[in-house]
Design a protein around this motif. Structure first.
Motif, PDB file in Angstrom:
ATOM      1  N   GLN A 232       0.832  -1.204   0.000  1.00 55.33           N
ATOM      2  CA  GLN A 232       0.000   0.000   0.000  1.00 55.33           C
ATOM      3  C   GLN A 232       0.869   1.257   0.000  1.00 55.33           C
ATOM      4  O   GLN A 232       0.556   2.253  -0.668  1.00 55.33           O
ATOM      5  CB  GLN A 232      -0.926  -0.016   1.229  1.00 55.33           C
ATOM      6  CG  GLN A 232      -1.876   1.164   1.299  1.00 55.33           C
ATOM      7  CD  GLN A 232      -2.916   1.126   0.184  1.00 55.33           C
ATOM      8  OE1 GLN A 232      -3.532   0.087  -0.065  1.00 55.33           O
ATOM      9  NE2 GLN A 232      -3.093   2.233  -0.513  1.00 55.33           N
ATOM     10  N   TYR A 233       1.963   1.209   0.752  1.00 54.22           N
ATOM     11  CA  TYR A 233       2.854   2.378   0.831  1.00 54.22           C
ATOM     12  C   TYR A 233       3.433   2.690  -0.552  1.00 54.22           C
ATOM     13  O   TYR A 233       3.541   3.858  -0.949  1.00 54.22           O
ATOM     14  CB  TYR A 233       3.964   2.093   1.843  1.00 54.22           C
ATOM     15  CG  TYR A 233       4.778   3.305   2.243  1.00 54.22           C
ATOM     16  CD1 TYR A 233       4.457   4.031   3.382  1.00 54.22           C
ATOM     17  CD2 TYR A 233       5.894   3.701   1.494  1.00 54.22           C
ATOM     18  CE1 TYR A 233       5.213   5.139   3.764  1.00 54.22           C
ATOM     19  CE2 TYR A 233       6.649   4.806   1.867  1.00 54.22           C
ATOM     20  CZ  TYR A 233       6.299   5.518   3.005  1.00 54.22           C
ATOM     21  OH  TYR A 233       7.050   6.619   3.374  1.00 54.22           O
ATOM     22  N   ASP A 235       1.992   1.824  -3.428  1.00 53.62           N
ATOM     23  CA  ASP A 235       0.858   2.322  -4.226  1.00 53.62           C
ATOM     24  C   ASP A 235       0.652   3.818  -3.968  1.00 53.62           C
ATOM     25  O   ASP A 235       0.457   4.606  -4.903  1.00 53.62           O
ATOM     26  CB  ASP A 235      -0.444   1.592  -3.853  1.00 53.62           C
ATOM     27  CG  ASP A 235      -0.450   0.141  -4.287  1.00 53.62           C
ATOM     28  OD1 ASP A 235       0.423  -0.244  -5.089  1.00 53.62           O
ATOM     29  OD2 ASP A 235      -1.336  -0.595  -3.809  1.00 53.62           O
ATOM     30  N   ASP A 236       0.654   4.197  -2.696  1.00 56.95           N
ATOM     31  CA  ASP A 236       0.450   5.604  -2.331  1.00 56.95           C
ATOM     32  C   ASP A 236       1.562   6.481  -2.889  1.00 56.95           C
ATOM     33  O   ASP A 236       1.316   7.599  -3.346  1.00 56.95           O
ATOM     34  CB  ASP A 236       0.382   5.758  -0.809  1.00 56.95           C
ATOM     35  CG  ASP A 236      -0.918   5.230  -0.229  1.00 56.95           C
ATOM     36  OD1 ASP A 236      -1.867   5.024  -1.008  1.00 56.95           O
ATOM     37  OD2 ASP A 236      -0.975   5.016   0.993  1.00 56.95           O
ATOM     38  N   GLU A 238       3.323   5.960  -5.581  1.00 60.92           N
ATOM     39  CA  GLU A 238       3.111   6.126  -7.026  1.00 60.92           C
ATOM     40  C   GLU A 238       2.011   7.140  -7.309  1.00 60.92           C
ATOM     41  O   GLU A 238       2.124   7.975  -8.207  1.00 60.92           O
ATOM     42  CB  GLU A 238       2.766   4.777  -7.675  1.00 60.92           C
ATOM     43  CG  GLU A 238       4.007   3.951  -7.947  1.00 60.92           C
ATOM     44  CD  GLU A 238       3.702   2.563  -8.472  1.00 60.92           C
ATOM     45  OE1 GLU A 238       2.531   2.117  -8.383  1.00 60.92           O
ATOM     46  OE2 GLU A 238       4.654   1.916  -8.944  1.00 60.92           O
ATOM     47  N   GLU A 239       0.946   7.077  -6.526  1.00 60.86           N
ATOM     48  CA  GLU A 239      -0.158   8.021  -6.719  1.00 60.86           C
ATOM     49  C   GLU A 239       0.318   9.450  -6.437  1.00 60.86           C
ATOM     50  O   GLU A 239       0.038  10.373  -7.216  1.00 60.86           O
ATOM     51  CB  GLU A 239      -1.318   7.652  -5.794  1.00 60.86           C
ATOM     52  CG  GLU A 239      -2.518   8.561  -5.953  1.00 60.86           C
ATOM     53  CD  GLU A 239      -3.539   8.349  -4.837  1.00 60.86           C
ATOM     54  OE1 GLU A 239      -3.638   7.236  -4.294  1.00 60.86           O
ATOM     55  OE2 GLU A 239      -4.230   9.340  -4.498  1.00 60.86           O
ATOM     56  N   LEU A 240       1.034   9.626  -5.329  1.00 55.97           N
ATOM     57  CA  LEU A 240       1.462  10.978  -4.949  1.00 55.97           C
ATOM     58  C   LEU A 240       2.528  11.529  -5.900  1.00 55.97           C
ATOM     59  O   LEU A 240       2.624  12.746  -6.089  1.00 55.97           O
ATOM     60  CB  LEU A 240       1.962  10.992  -3.504  1.00 55.97           C
ATOM     61  CG  LEU A 240       0.877  10.700  -2.457  1.00 55.97           C
ATOM     62  CD1 LEU A 240       1.472  10.607  -1.056  1.00 55.97           C
ATOM     63  CD2 LEU A 240      -0.220  11.760  -2.495  1.00 55.97           C
ATOM     64  N   ARG A 242       2.312  11.207  -8.979  1.00 54.25           N
ATOM     65  CA  ARG A 242       1.518  11.768 -10.079  1.00 54.25           C
ATOM     66  C   ARG A 242       0.851  13.082  -9.679  1.00 54.25           C
ATOM     67  O   ARG A 242       0.696  13.978 -10.500  1.00 54.25           O
ATOM     68  CB  ARG A 242       0.431  10.765 -10.527  1.00 54.25           C
ATOM     69  CG  ARG A 242       0.976   9.571 -11.292  1.00 54.25           C
ATOM     70  CD  ARG A 242      -0.158   8.768 -11.943  1.00 54.25           C
ATOM     71  NE  ARG A 242      -1.081   8.187 -10.980  1.00 54.25           N
ATOM     72  CZ  ARG A 242      -0.926   6.987 -10.414  1.00 54.25           C
ATOM     73  NH1 ARG A 242       0.108   6.224 -10.754  1.00 54.25           N
ATOM     74  NH2 ARG A 242      -1.800   6.538  -9.540  1.00 54.25           N
ATOM     75  N   THR A 243       0.434  13.189  -8.414  1.00 53.75           N
ATOM     76  CA  THR A 243      -0.385  14.344  -8.036  1.00 53.75           C
ATOM     77  C   THR A 243       0.402  15.476  -7.386  1.00 53.75           C
ATOM     78  O   THR A 243      -0.064  16.616  -7.378  1.00 53.75           O
ATOM     79  CB  THR A 243      -1.499  13.916  -7.062  1.00 53.75           C
ATOM     80  OG1 THR A 243      -0.896  13.304  -5.908  1.00 53.75           O
ATOM     81  CG2 THR A 243      -2.448  12.926  -7.726  1.00 53.75           C
ATOM     82  N   GLU A 244       1.575  15.195  -6.835  1.00 55.66           N
ATOM     83  CA  GLU A 244       2.365  16.232  -6.163  1.00 55.66           C
ATOM     84  C   GLU A 244       3.507  16.673  -7.081  1.00 55.66           C
ATOM     85  O   GLU A 244       4.205  15.834  -7.645  1.00 55.66           O
ATOM     86  CB  GLU A 244       2.948  15.701  -4.839  1.00 55.66           C
ATOM     87  CG  GLU A 244       1.891  15.296  -3.833  1.00 55.66           C
ATOM     88  CD  GLU A 244       1.031  16.468  -3.368  1.00 55.66           C
ATOM     89  OE1 GLU A 244       1.561  17.606  -3.326  1.00 55.66           O
ATOM     90  OE2 GLU A 244      -0.148  16.254  -3.064  1.00 55.66           O
ATOM     91  N   LYS A 254       2.339  12.515   2.254  1.00 51.30           N
ATOM     92  CA  LYS A 254       2.604  11.201   2.865  1.00 51.30           C
ATOM     93  C   LYS A 254       2.353  11.250   4.369  1.00 51.30           C
ATOM     94  O   LYS A 254       1.773  10.330   4.947  1.00 51.30           O
ATOM     95  CB  LYS A 254       4.047  10.780   2.606  1.00 51.30           C
ATOM     96  CG  LYS A 254       4.227   9.882   1.397  1.00 51.30           C
ATOM     97  CD  LYS A 254       3.748   8.461   1.642  1.00 51.30           C
ATOM     98  CE  LYS A 254       4.291   7.521   0.567  1.00 51.30           C
ATOM     99  NZ  LYS A 254       3.676   6.187   0.649  1.00 51.30           N
ATOM    100  N   ARG A 257      -1.198  10.951   5.178  1.00 46.70           N
ATOM    101  CA  ARG A 257      -1.730   9.588   5.071  1.00 46.70           C
ATOM    102  C   ARG A 257      -1.154   8.655   6.122  1.00 46.70           C
ATOM    103  O   ARG A 257      -1.761   7.642   6.461  1.00 46.70           O
ATOM    104  CB  ARG A 257      -1.422   9.011   3.684  1.00 46.70           C
ATOM    105  CG  ARG A 257      -2.194   9.688   2.597  1.00 46.70           C
ATOM    106  CD  ARG A 257      -2.060   8.953   1.273  1.00 46.70           C
ATOM    107  NE  ARG A 257      -2.694   9.732   0.216  1.00 46.70           N
ATOM    108  CZ  ARG A 257      -2.963   9.252  -0.990  1.00 46.70           C
ATOM    109  NH1 ARG A 257      -2.650   8.006  -1.287  1.00 46.70           N
ATOM    110  NH2 ARG A 257      -3.533  10.021  -1.892  1.00 46.70           N
TER     111      ARG A 257
END
Ligand code: ZN
Length: 294
Positions: A232-233, A235-236, A238-240, A242-244, A254, A257
């Motif tokens: 999960q860490y 995954d998070d 990778e998502e961040l 893209r968005t940060e 981070k 979360r």
């Protein structure tokens, strides 16, 4: 006779060289060492890196009243093994690792003056590489098999884990984390695919318990939880990514979360390396990761 295991978590040595973007002092990560023991003998893993940590860990090990035969090192990062020589001397033990990890240990020693000694001064003992391999990466403790399993890239190259089938235990080094921020810097160019493969190799061993190299001492060693949370860490992250758009933004998102995770210095170092590679693709990763620590 059956085996048992116990875990000692060393606090990170203090740092007084500045602050993180949110004003926290820099600190570091707790380092977990595992003692696997029978009725007479024991095997120790990843004995941390400062002289003070070696003393605290050594006193705890001595209190167990077993003869330490071997000290196993999971991977080359100095925070897991620079104190190994002190423990080996104190207990008359052998230091063992895979050939890949031993090569990474030599690289760690070569980089030490530019990183570890700069940050921690005289707190780290002399640490020549004295680790040896064992045939087929197998050894025994009072007749029980202990298996070094090579899992490849995770938070660095050539990671290994220790599988103790009779305990349903994997000592996972920095392949799996437990309540502590993960060091993502050395994955900045290859991405997290290889690390996910390494997690899959640990999961394929079907452990019940996983002791991670960095753990919050208040958490248990449940294998599936730690595997799931490590995935999960990533995954998070990778998502961040893209968005940060900045390292500071990634760091803050981070923490939002993972408010209870320890080792925010590692999060900041990781963010600096991940965004450093993005902003300076022409630069060598080794230079970027080194600068991210200093
Ligand atoms: Zn580590």
């Amino acid at each position: 006779m059956s085996l048992a295991y116990d875990v000692f978590v060393n606090d990170p040595p203090p740092r007084n060289d500045g602050f993180l973007p949110n004003g926290d002092s820099k600190g570091g990560s707790p380092v977990a060492s595992t003692l696997i023991y029978g009725s007479e003998e024991a095997v120790l893993t990843d004995p941390a890196f400062t002289t003070d940590q070696a003393r605290a860990l050594g006193d705890w090990v001595a209190g167990k009243g077993r003869k330490v035969t071997d000290i196993f090192i999971t991977h080359g990062h100095g925070d897991h093994w620079f104190a190994a020589g002190l423990l080996a001397e104190r207990f008359g033990a052998r230091i063992i690792a895979t050939a890949g990890t031993i090569a990474q240990m030599h690289a760690g020693v070569a980089g030490r003056p530019f990183l570890w000694d700069k940050i921690y001064g005289g707190k780290i003992p002399p640490a020549p590489v004295t680790a040896v391999t064992v045939p087929r990466n197998r050894f025994t403790l009072e007749g029980h098999d202990l298996l070094m399993v090579e899992v490849g890239h995770a938070d660095t190259d050539d990671n290994s884990v220790l599988h103790v089938p009779d305990l349903g235990l994997v000592v996972a080094g920095d392949v799996i984390y437990n309540g502590v921020h993960m060091y993502l810097g050395q994955s900045a160019t290859v991405g997290f695919g290889p690390w996910r493969d390494a997690i899959g190799r640990v999961e394929a061993l079907s452990p019940r318990f996983i002791v991670t190299g960095h753990k919050n001492a208040g958490l248990d060693d449940d294998a599936q939880r730690t595997i799931d949370q490590t995935r999960q860490y990533l995954d998070d992250a990778e998502e961040l990514l893209r968005t940060e758009s900045t390292a500071t933004g990634f760091f803050g998102a981070k923490i939002a979360r993972y408010p209870d995770h320890l080792g925010r210095l590692i999060l900041w170092v990781s963010a600096r390396a991940l965004y450093g590679v993005r902003e300076h693709p022409e630069e060598q990763l080794a230079r970027i990761t080194l600068n991210s620590w200093l």
